[in-house]
Enzyme design. Structure first.
Site, PDB file in Angstrom:
ATOM      1  N   TRP A  81       0.806  -1.339  -0.119  1.00 15.66           N
ATOM      2  CA  TRP A  81      -0.157  -0.017   0.064  1.00 15.66           C
ATOM      3  C   TRP A  81       0.786   1.126   0.251  1.00 15.66           C
ATOM      4  CZ3 TRP A  81      -4.414  -0.189  -1.982  1.00 15.66           C
ATOM      5  CH2 TRP A  81      -5.100  -1.756  -1.925  1.00 15.66           C
ATOM      6  N   LYS A  86     -12.718  -1.596   7.402  1.00 15.34           N
ATOM      7  CA  LYS A  86     -12.257  -2.452   7.944  1.00 15.34           C
ATOM      8  C   LYS A  86     -12.640  -2.188   9.460  1.00 15.34           C
ATOM      9  CE  LYS A  86      -8.583  -2.073   4.651  1.00 15.34           C
ATOM     10  NZ  LYS A  86      -8.701  -3.234   3.817  1.00 15.34           N
ATOM     11  N   ASP A 114      -1.653   6.707   6.495  1.00 13.45           N
ATOM     12  CA  ASP A 114      -2.739   5.991   5.707  1.00 13.45           C
ATOM     13  C   ASP A 114      -2.838   4.579   6.936  1.00 13.45           C
ATOM     14  OD1 ASP A 114      -4.410   3.804   4.721  1.00 13.45           O
ATOM     15  OD2 ASP A 114      -3.118   3.542   2.920  1.00 13.45           O
TER      16      ASP A 114
HETATM   17  C1  LIG Z   1      -3.612   0.380   3.998  1.00 15.40           C
HETATM   18  C2  LIG Z   1      -4.635   0.402   2.864  1.00 15.40           C
HETATM   19  N1  LIG Z   1      -4.524   1.467   2.300  1.00 15.40           N
HETATM   20  C3  LIG Z   1      -5.189   1.595   1.238  1.00 15.40           C
HETATM   21  C4  LIG Z   1      -6.027   0.751   0.736  1.00 15.40           C
HETATM   22  C5  LIG Z   1      -7.070   0.872  -0.444  1.00 15.40           C
HETATM   23  O1  LIG Z   1      -8.487   1.207   0.204  1.00 15.40           O
HETATM   24  P1  LIG Z   1      -9.521   1.541  -1.012  1.00 15.40           P
HETATM   25  O2  LIG Z   1      -9.979   0.099  -1.765  1.00 15.40           O
HETATM   26  O3  LIG Z   1     -10.661   1.713  -0.045  1.00 15.40           O
HETATM   27  O4  LIG Z   1      -9.135   2.506  -1.824  1.00 15.40           O
HETATM   28  C6  LIG Z   1      -6.421  -0.193   1.546  1.00 15.40           C
HETATM   29  C7  LIG Z   1      -7.155  -1.506   1.265  1.00 15.40           C
HETATM   30  O5  LIG Z   1      -7.333  -2.583   1.734  1.00 15.40           O
HETATM   31  C8  LIG Z   1      -5.464  -0.788   2.786  1.00 15.40           C
HETATM   32  O6  LIG Z   1      -5.395  -1.946   3.233  1.00 15.40           O
END
Ligand SMILES: Cc1ncc(COP(=O)(O)O)c(C=O)c1O
Length: 358
Positions: A101, A194, A170
């Protein structure tokens, strides 16, 4: 049979919250209509929205001087919106690269600013950089990191010191899992699916002095200052997700808040890692100090047993244990809503499987 859902996200919601949603689905607020069918500007929804924000502020002990925004576009949209809102064209932003991520956030940010990867733990991403290796560069617009890498199951055991450079996190897969000192952060964002509620909602906490500097081409619905000025109702917000998030916040408060959650989450994670470490069939390769409380990854020493493991787990009511396709192996996501009994049942199943197949 009790079903335990170990999905990484969208993830299990507390049963009590789902029951309440069911009970009032057709008749919210004793008004004969569903919460999905009423105006976001009506008094009833405004009250629910304000309560959700107040409860979130209370849970996280958000100090004065921060705005709480309820947005759309997923955490991925924030990968672009953070640089668009916080960095001027040509500016530099610091990033820490600890896995899937953070790498995605880096790639997206590079479209908007000069990205400086100040520290990382690649290519294996089995740990996080030591605290003294993370130094913000002079003049950086912000320093971004991912406190919990959902896919790798790697979590920072500390908050980096970015000095006077605003720290951006994040927190999609760790928010509300334990108390945090919000004052250490310039901006925190988290996709809801989550630990907060249904997908479709993103929560952003941002220090007031950091808003109001968005680039001219930032879409108005994504300009933090414009959104803040309208109480996150500049356009129609994801009302149902916001309402459910509010119920989750009340559920957390009723259970003792984040200190109580932290104690439970630590216990769940420690029990599961201890079971993995004590076994010769399962293995977690993450550095012990960087093991995630929320996403416990493990592999079977004999990967030919993966399919059978998942089949029997599924039959036993232990769902969604397959690891992310980018990582393989297994992953048990044990967010706030996973009861201790769910983890105990998983451990018992793993022991039984090892006895039969190990
Ligand atoms: C740490 C993290 N950042 C970003 C995201 C991306 O999230 P989204 O699908 O809501 O864009 C996720 C998705 O699992 C994640 O676990």
């Amino acid at each position: 049979m009790t079903v335990y859902n170990f999905s990484a996200g969208p993830a299990a919601l507390p049963g009590e919250v789902l029951e309440r949603v069911r009970d009032e689905l057709l008749d919210w607020n004793h008004d004969g209509m569903s919460v999905m069918e009423v105006s976001h500007r009506g008094a009833a929804f405004m009250r629910a929205a304000e309560e959700a924000e107040a409860d979130l502020r209370e849970l996280l002990a958000v100090p004065a001087g921060y705005r709480v925004l309820f947005l759309q576009g997923g955490a991925s949209a924030q990968f672009s919106l953070v640089p668009m809102n916080l960095s001027a064209p040509g500016a530099t932003a610091d990033y820490v690269d600890t896995g899937h991520w953070s790498s995605k956030a880096i790639r997206e940010a590079a479209r908007y600013c000069r990205v400086n990867v100040v520290a990382g733990s690649g290519p294996d991403y089995l740990t996080v950089p030591a605290a003294d290796r993370i130094r913000a560069s002079a003049g950086a617009a912000y320093l971004h990191y991912t406190p919990n890498e959902t896919i790798g199951g790697v979590e920072f055991p500390y908050v980096p010191d970015s000095g006077s450079v605003p720290l951006v996190a994040d927190m999609s897969s760790t928010i509300l899992s334990r108390p945090i000192d919000v004052a250490r952060f310039g901006l925190i964002y988290a996709g809801a699916q989550k630990n907060i509620g249904p997908a479709g909602l993103v929560v952003v906490l941002v220090r007031e002095d950091l808003i109001g500097h968005a680039r001219a081409d930032t879409p108005t619905v994504f300009d933090y200052a414009a959104v803040a000025a309208q109480g996150s109702m500049l356009n129609t917000p994801p009302t149902f997700a916001w309402y459910v998030a509010g119920l989750v916040f009340k559920w957390l408060k009723a259970r003792g808040g984040l200190a109580a959650m932290a104690a439970r989450n630590r216990e769940k994670a420690e029990r599961l890692y201890a079971a993995i470490d004590a076994s010769s069939l399962y293995r977690n390769a993450v550095a012990p100090e960087a093991r995630s409380w929320m996403n416990v990854t493990f592999r079977l020493a004999r990967s030919e047993l993966d399919g059978e493991f998942l089949r029997l787990a599924n039959a036993a009511g232990l769902r969604n244990l397959k690891g992310h396709k980018a990582a393989g192996g297994m992953r048990a996501s044990i967010y706030n809503s996973m009861p201790v009994e769910g983890v105990a049942t998983l451990i018992e199943f793993m022991r039984e499987f090892e006895r039969a197949h190990g």
